[in-house]
Motif scaffolding. Structure first.
Motif, short mmCIF file in Angstrom:
data_model
loop_
_atom_site.label_atom_id
_atom_site.label_comp_id
_atom_site.label_asym_id
_atom_site.label_seq_id
_atom_site.Cartn_x
_atom_site.Cartn_y
_atom_site.Cartn_z
N VAL A 230 11.00 5.49 -6.55
CA VAL A 230 10.49 5.95 -5.27
C VAL A 230 8.97 6.11 -5.62
CG1 VAL A 230 10.57 7.93 -3.87
CG2 VAL A 230 12.71 7.22 -4.69
N LEU A 231 8.49 6.50 -6.54
CA LEU A 231 7.03 6.71 -6.54
C LEU A 231 6.27 5.34 -6.54
CD1 LEU A 231 4.58 8.25 -7.03
CD2 LEU A 231 4.76 7.93 -9.36
N GLU A 232 6.88 4.25 -7.17
CA GLU A 232 6.09 3.15 -7.22
C GLU A 232 6.18 2.41 -5.85
OE1 GLU A 232 6.98 -1.46 -9.09
OE2 GLU A 232 8.41 0.36 -9.60
N THR A 233 7.48 2.76 -5.15
CA THR A 233 7.50 2.10 -3.61
C THR A 233 6.41 2.61 -2.59
OG1 THR A 233 9.96 1.54 -3.98
CG2 THR A 233 9.16 1.71 -1.76
N LEU A 234 6.37 4.13 -2.95
CA LEU A 234 5.43 4.87 -2.21
C LEU A 234 4.01 4.39 -2.32
CD1 LEU A 234 6.89 8.44 -2.32
CD2 LEU A 234 6.85 7.03 -0.32
N LEU A 235 3.65 4.09 -3.64
CA LEU A 235 2.22 3.80 -3.80
C LEU A 235 1.94 2.59 -3.41
CD1 LEU A 235 1.87 5.36 -7.59
CD2 LEU A 235 1.14 6.13 -5.44
N ARG A 236 2.98 1.36 -3.46
CA ARG A 236 2.65 0.19 -2.94
C ARG A 236 2.56 0.01 -1.28
NH1 ARG A 236 6.62 -1.71 -5.64
NH2 ARG A 236 8.18 -1.82 -4.08
N ALA A 237 3.56 1.00 -0.75
CA ALA A 237 3.37 1.11 0.69
C ALA A 237 2.31 1.77 1.33
CB ALA A 237 4.65 1.69 1.16
N GLY A 238 1.61 2.59 0.51
CA GLY A 238 0.23 3.30 0.82
C GLY A 238 -0.91 2.56 0.59
N ALA A 239 -0.57 1.35 -0.22
CA ALA A 239 -2.09 0.71 -0.92
C ALA A 239 -2.99 0.54 0.24
CB ALA A 239 -1.67 -0.43 -1.82
N GLN A 240 -2.49 -0.17 1.52
CA GLN A 240 -3.20 -0.67 2.54
C GLN A 240 -3.45 0.33 3.62
OE1 GLN A 240 -0.74 -2.98 5.47
NE2 GLN A 240 0.75 -3.02 3.62
N SER A 241 -3.02 1.37 3.32
CA SER A 241 -3.41 2.77 4.27
C SER A 241 -4.31 3.97 3.74
CB SER A 241 -1.97 3.37 4.69
OG SER A 241 -1.33 2.45 5.51
N GLY A 242 -4.96 3.67 2.51
CA GLY A 242 -5.78 4.52 1.76
C GLY A 242 -5.21 5.33 1.00
N LEU A 243 -3.89 5.42 0.68
CA LEU A 243 -3.02 6.32 -0.33
C LEU A 243 -3.62 6.77 -1.19
CD1 LEU A 243 -0.64 8.44 -0.71
CD2 LEU A 243 0.46 6.35 -1.51
N ARG A 244 -4.11 7.92 -1.53
CA ARG A 244 -4.37 8.22 -2.96
C ARG A 244 -3.40 9.17 -3.89
NH1 ARG A 244 -7.91 5.01 -1.22
NH2 ARG A 244 -9.97 5.19 -1.21
N GLN A 245 -3.27 8.88 -4.99
CA GLN A 245 -2.67 10.12 -5.85
C GLN A 245 -3.60 11.18 -6.07
OE1 GLN A 245 -0.69 7.40 -9.14
NE2 GLN A 245 0.52 9.09 -8.82
N GLY A 246 -2.98 12.48 -5.99
CA GLY A 246 -3.85 13.65 -5.99
C GLY A 246 -3.48 14.33 -7.42
N GLY A 247 -4.69 14.75 -8.08
CA GLY A 247 -4.50 15.50 -9.57
C GLY A 247 -4.41 16.86 -9.33
N ALA A 248 -4.30 17.42 -10.35
CA ALA A 248 -4.23 18.86 -10.28
C ALA A 248 -5.32 19.63 -9.90
CB ALA A 248 -3.90 19.42 -11.83
N VAL A 249 -6.54 19.37 -10.15
CA VAL A 249 -7.89 19.50 -9.69
C VAL A 249 -7.83 19.78 -7.99
CG1 VAL A 249 -10.46 19.53 -9.33
CG2 VAL A 249 -9.25 19.18 -11.40
N SER A 250 -7.53 18.77 -7.38
CA SER A 250 -7.53 18.65 -5.99
C SER A 250 -6.33 19.41 -5.31
CB SER A 250 -7.35 16.93 -5.40
OG SER A 250 -6.48 16.54 -5.83
N TYR A 251 -5.21 19.47 -6.14
CA TYR A 251 -4.06 20.00 -5.61
C TYR A 251 -4.33 21.62 -5.41
CZ TYR A 251 0.67 21.77 -5.66
OH TYR A 251 1.98 22.63 -5.20
N LEU A 252 -4.98 22.13 -6.59
CA LEU A 252 -5.43 23.57 -6.65
C LEU A 252 -6.39 23.94 -5.55
CD1 LEU A 252 -5.69 24.23 -10.31
CD2 LEU A 252 -3.95 25.35 -8.76
N SER A 253 -7.21 22.86 -5.00
CA SER A 253 -8.07 23.07 -3.97
C SER A 253 -7.80 23.08 -2.53
CB SER A 253 -9.50 22.27 -4.16
OG SER A 253 -8.96 20.92 -3.90
N SER A 254 -6.39 22.58 -2.50
CA SER A 254 -5.94 22.35 -1.19
C SER A 254 -5.64 23.69 -0.22
CB SER A 254 -4.57 21.61 -1.31
OG SER A 254 -3.71 22.11 -1.79
#
Length: 459
Positions: A230-254
Motif C-alpha cells: 500500500v505504501l509503495e502504491t501511494l508513493l508511486r501515485a503521489g510522485a507527480q503530485s508533489g507528495l512528500r514523506q514526512g519524518g518525525a521532526v515535521s510530524y511533531l511540528s504539525s
C-alpha cells in the motif's frame, strides 16, 4: 517498595520520588519515541507539502491501539467519555475525551467505529488506559485487545499499518492509487476501497493544517502485512503530485497549525478518588515517564491539571448522557471565569535575539531555542505574563514555513482576545538546575507575543 523497580506501580514510583512533581520534573524522557526517519527530505520541505501538495506520515508505530468488542462497548464509552454516544457505530469516529471524577482531563485519542460492537481507541495511551481500568472495575460485557506502540510491543510487530495523507492533493493521489474515482469521505467518517489489491479503510481527519477544502486529511489503515504494498502504491501515485514523506521532526511540528496539544498531565496523580488507578498503573508507563519542563512552577500538582475547554474540547462536551466527571464539569463551568485555548505569535525580533544570545552570545545565555520544535520535553509549560499578572500558560509550539513565524498554543484567561500583547517567560527556574533536559546555567528572559483566537493565518 518492590525489589524490582520495573514492576513498581505508579503510586510506588510517586512515593519513591518524593511526590508526583518531583517525579515528573526529573524524568529523563524526551519526545514520544518515533521509529522512522527524522526527515525524509527536509522538515521545511515536508511542512510545505501539507499546505501546497500532500505529505504522508507513517503512523504505524508510535500510537497505542486498543480494540474493544462486546455487547457493552457503547455503554462503556458513554460512561467514560464526555462525547455524545448518540452517533457511535460503524464508520463513525470521534475525538474521544475522558475526564476524571473532578472533571479534569485524563486523555484524548481517536475513537474508530469499526463495527456496531467493535470500537478502537488510537493515540497516546492515557485515555485508553483509563477506559480499560473502568471496564475492569464495572459490570461491562466487553473484551480488550491492546496493541502497544512498536517500542513497547512485546511481539515486535504491529497489527495494522496506518498512513496519514494530508494536503490539497490528497484526493487525486488517493484516486490514482485506487485506480478509479471515489466519493469524498465526510469529516470524521470512514470509507472503504482497495489499494494494491488489498482492502483499505480510511478516516477523514487532519494531522496538519486545519480541516476544510484546502486541507484534506485521510488516515488509511489495514492489516500490517499489506502495509508495504500500500505504501509503495501511494508513493508511486503521489510522485507527480508533489507528495512528500514526512519524518518525525515535521510530524511533531504539525500541531502548530492544527492547534492540537499533544500532552498535558492526566489528572490522576493526587486525588483519593484516583488512588486505586495509581495502584493499577505501571510506574514506567506513559503516566509515570512523561517529563514536565518550562518556566511555570507550582508546588501543587493540581495546578497542572486542565478542564477540557482549556484544551479546546469545549464543543465536544455533551450533556446528553451521564459520564464520570459530569457533575464536576457542570459545577466548574458554572463558576467562571475560564481559561481557553489560544495561539501566541512570538515577536520575530525577540526570537532572533534569543537565538543569537543563546548560541553565540557572551556571558550568561538564555535557554537555547530549537526550530522547528521548541522543546525536548513531553510537556512544556511556560508562564504567560501581562505586566506582573500571570494570565496563562504557553504549551506546545514551534515554527512552520507555512506560517513563517514561531507560534505556541496557549491556555489563557478568557478575557484575552485577538491582538492583546503578552510576554512569555522563557527558560527554566534556577538556570535549569535539576532539569535533565535543560542546558544548565542559562538565564530566564521574556519574549513578547500577540494573542490570536484562531489558528495562525497563512501568508
Amino acid at each position: 517498595m518492590t525489589d524490582q523497580p520495573h514492576l513498581e506501580t505508579l503510586q510506588q514510583r510517586i512515593d519513591r520520588s518524593g511526590g508526583p512533581l518531583a517525579m515528573l520534573r526529573t524524568n529523563p524522557a524526551t519526545h514520544y519515541p518515533f521509529t522512522y526517519a527524522q526527515e525524509y527530505t527536509t522538515w521545511h520541505n515536508e511542512q510545505w507539502a501539507w499546505k501546497n501538495a500532500c505529505v504522508l506520515f507513517d503512523q504505524s508505530h508510535h500510537m497505542t491501539e486498543v480494540h474493544i468488542t462486546g455487547p457493552d462497548v457503547k455503554r462503556l464509552i458513554s460512561d467514560t467519555g464526555v462525547n455524545s454516544p448518540a452517533t457511535l457505530g460503524r464508520d463513525r469516529a470521534k475525538q474521544f475525551v475522558a475526564v476524571g471524577p473532578d472533571g479534569r482531563y485524563i486523555g484524548d485519542c481517536i475513537l474508530f467505529g469499526l463495527e456496531e460492537d467493535h470500537l478502537s481507541l488510537v493515540g497516546v495511551p492515557q485515555a485508553a488506559n483509563w477506559v480499560q481500568f473502568q471496564a475492569q472495575q464495572g459490570d461491562y460485557d466487553v473484551e480488550f485487545s491492546v496493541d502497544p506502540a512498536s517500542v513497547h510491543n512485546p511481539l515486535g510487530r504491529r497489527q495494522h499499518y496506518r498512513y496519514q495523507l494530508n494536503g490539497p492533493r490528497t484526493q487525486e493521489i488517493l484516486e490514482r492509487a485506487v485506480g478509479a474515482p471515489i466519493d469524498r469521505i465526510p469529516f470524521f467518517r470512514m470509507g472503504s476501497f482497495e489499494i494494491a489489491g488489498t482492502p483499505v479503510r480510511a478516516l477523514n481527519h487532519t494531522m496538519a493544517g486545519v480541516p476544510g477544502e484546502e486541507y484534506t486529511g485521510l488516515e488509511l489503515f489495514g492489516p500490517v502485512e499489506h502495509g508495504p504494498s500500500v505504501l509503495e502504491t501511494l508513493l508511486r501515485a503521489g510522485a507527480q503530485s508533489g507528495l512528500r514523506q514526512g519524518g518525525a521532526v515535521s510530524y511533531l511540528s504539525s500541531t502548530v497549525e492544527s492547534g492540537w496539544i499533544p500532552a498535558v498531565p492526566s489528572a490522576v496523580y493526587s486525588s483519593p478518588e484516583t488512588a486505586a488507578y495509581r495502584q493499577h498503573l505501571p510506574g514506567f508507563g506513559m503516566e509515570g515517564m512523561i517529563t514536565i519542563e518550562g518556566s511555570y512552577v507550582s508546588d501543587d500538582i493540581q495546578d497542572y491539571y486542565f478542564y477540557p475547554w482549556e484544551l479546546g474540547y469545549g464543543s465536544i462536551i455533551k450533556l446528553d448522557h451521564d459520564f464520570i466527571g459530569r457533575t464536576a464539569l457542570e459545577q466548574a463551568a458554572a463558576q467562571g471565569p475560564k481559561r481557553l485555548k489560544r495561539w501566541l505569535e512570538w515577536d520575530t525580533d525577540d526570537v532572533m535575539e534569543v537565538v543569537r544570545a543563546g548560541f553565540f552570545g557572551d556571558g550568561p545565555r538564555p535557554k537555547l531555542l530549537s526550530l522547528p520544535n521548541l522543546n525536548p520535553a513531553t510537556i512544556y509549560l511556560d508562564s504567560v505574563m501581562q505586566g506582573d499578572r500571570l494570565v496563562g500558560l504557553s504549551t506546545w509550539g514551534g515554527y512552520t514555513v507555512n506560517v513563517g513565524r514561531v507560534v505556541t498554543i496557549a491556555i489563557l484567561d478568557e478575557s484575552l482576545t485577538d491582538g492583546d500583547r503578552v510576554e512569555v517567560l522563557w527558560g527554566e527556574p534556577d538556570g535549569g538546575a535539576g532539569r535533565p533536559l535543560s542546558e544548565p546555567h542559562h538565564v530566564q528572559t521574556t519574549i513578547r507575543a500577540t494573542v490570536r483566537t484562531r489558528p495562525p493565518a497563512q501568508p
